[in-house]
Design a protein around this motif. Structure first.
Motif, PDB file in Angstrom:
ATOM      1  N   ARG A 135       0.829  -1.211   0.000  1.00  0.00           N
ATOM      2  CA  ARG A 135       0.000   0.000   0.000  1.00  0.00           C
ATOM      3  C   ARG A 135       0.860   1.256   0.000  1.00  0.00           C
ATOM      4  N   LEU A 139       1.054   4.273  -2.719  1.00  0.00           N
ATOM      5  CA  LEU A 139       0.782   5.664  -2.357  1.00  0.00           C
ATOM      6  C   LEU A 139       1.921   6.589  -2.761  1.00  0.00           C
ATOM      7  N   LEU A 141       4.571   7.785  -1.056  1.00  0.00           N
ATOM      8  CA  LEU A 141       4.732   8.858  -0.086  1.00  0.00           C
ATOM      9  C   LEU A 141       6.004   9.648  -0.368  1.00  0.00           C
ATOM     10  N   GLU A 145       6.013  13.789   3.418  1.00  0.00           N
ATOM     11  CA  GLU A 145       4.880  13.075   4.014  1.00  0.00           C
ATOM     12  C   GLU A 145       5.367  12.049   5.033  1.00  0.00           C
ATOM     13  N   CYS A 183      -0.755  18.191   1.835  1.00  0.00           N
ATOM     14  CA  CYS A 183      -1.593  17.358   0.961  1.00  0.00           C
ATOM     15  C   CYS A 183      -2.567  18.171   0.098  1.00  0.00           C
ATOM     16  N   ASP A 186      -5.696  17.874  -2.101  1.00  0.00           N
ATOM     17  CA  ASP A 186      -6.243  16.508  -2.077  1.00  0.00           C
ATOM     18  C   ASP A 186      -6.549  16.075  -0.645  1.00  0.00           C
ATOM     19  N   GLU A 187      -7.757  16.378  -0.174  1.00  0.00           N
ATOM     20  CA  GLU A 187      -8.147  15.994   1.183  1.00  0.00           C
ATOM     21  C   GLU A 187      -8.240  14.472   1.333  1.00  0.00           C
ATOM     22  N   ASP A 188      -8.560  13.781   0.241  1.00  0.00           N
ATOM     23  CA  ASP A 188      -8.642  12.322   0.307  1.00  0.00           C
ATOM     24  C   ASP A 188      -7.273  11.714   0.609  1.00  0.00           C
ATOM     25  N   ARG A 189      -6.226  12.334   0.087  1.00  0.00           N
ATOM     26  CA  ARG A 189      -4.882  11.808   0.362  1.00  0.00           C
ATOM     27  C   ARG A 189      -4.554  11.964   1.849  1.00  0.00           C
ATOM     28  N   THR A 192      -6.274   9.228   3.629  1.00  0.00           N
ATOM     29  CA  THR A 192      -5.639   7.935   3.350  1.00  0.00           C
ATOM     30  C   THR A 192      -4.368   7.762   4.159  1.00  0.00           C
ATOM     31  N   LEU A 193      -3.572   8.819   4.260  1.00  0.00           N
ATOM     32  CA  LEU A 193      -2.337   8.738   5.035  1.00  0.00           C
ATOM     33  C   LEU A 193      -2.637   8.511   6.519  1.00  0.00           C
TER      34      LEU A 193
END
Length: 234
Positions: A135, A139, A141, A145, A183, A186-189, A192-193
């Motif tokens: 995963r 991603l 990273l 991050e 981020c 991209d709030e979804d990222r 996810t993190l």
């Protein structure tokens, strides 16, 4: 505040597992150096530094593994380590009990600790670790991050004294705000993190010790090593 570590050179197949143990030791030393480079951590009393690092070193170790997964070739190394650990646990299980009576600080380890249930438990944890690494690779990273994730792990207020809880909570809020900015848009990222943090906690210290150290250097407690690691970074 980067995590810099010089990993061992690629090893031939018959030495690859021992090289992984060496890489694990270097990762631990790098984590201690990174810890001391964080201003908010470096200014804390030494005893509190030891407490903090003992609390979160397994999460920091696993997070560091995901950062260096390509260099360590974890996609092929972890299955090899699983086979090695299964063999070691089954070999130990042939003894009724390991005599540690001469060392009162070490608990007695019996065959039950190396039962088929224990082998299956470690194998399941290794499978979850492989999934986490996959995963993280997907991603991709960034180093920034990764740094934010390490800081969130470090400043978790769980398991600390009430006096320290408020301070760590304030640090976490600052780190979270910075990660949110990192981020954007991209709030979804960001979500996810953050969802990876609970997964990191599912790998306890004894599991990491079993996989990366016990089969190569004998029984070891990283908690006992942490004070020395921090002293080396003074």
């Amino acid at each position: 505040m980067s995590l810099s570590v010089a990993l061992p050179a690629p090893a031939p197949p018959h030495l690859r597992l021992h090289a992984a143990c060496e890489a694990g030791a270097r990762l631990l030393a790098a984590i201690a150096r990174w810890f001391k480079s964080v201003p908010a951590a470096a200014t804390l009393p030494y005893e509190i530094q030891v407490t903090l690092l003992k609390k979160c070193w397994p999460e920091l170790f696993v997070l560091s593994l995901t950062m260096y997964s390509q260099q360590l070739s974890l996609n092929t190394l972890l299955p090899q380590m699983e086979n090695h650990l299964q063999s070691m646990l089954r070999e130990r299980a042939t003894n009724d009990c390991i005599d540690r009576s001469s060392d009162l600080n070490m608990p007695e380890v019996c065959a039950a600790d190396y039962s088929e249930w224990r082998v299956a438990e470690v194998s399941a944890s290794l499978a979850r670790l492989q999934q986490l690494v996959a995963r993280a690779d997907a991603l991709r990273l960034t180093e920034r991050e990764h740094a934010h994730m390490r800081a969130l792990v470090l400043f978790s207020p769980d398991g600390v004294t009430d006096i320290l809880t408020r301070k760590l909570h304030d640090y976490q809020i600052k780190v979270l705000r910075s990660l949110r900015s990192c981020c954007q848009p991209d709030e979804d990222r960001l979500a996810t993190l953050l969802l990876q943090l609970p997964v990191l906690r599912s790998f306890p210290g004894p599991f990491i010790e079993d996989v990366f150290f016990v089969g190569f250097v004998g029984d070891v407690s990283i908690d006992d090593v942490i004070p020395q690691l921090l002293n080396n970074e003074h």
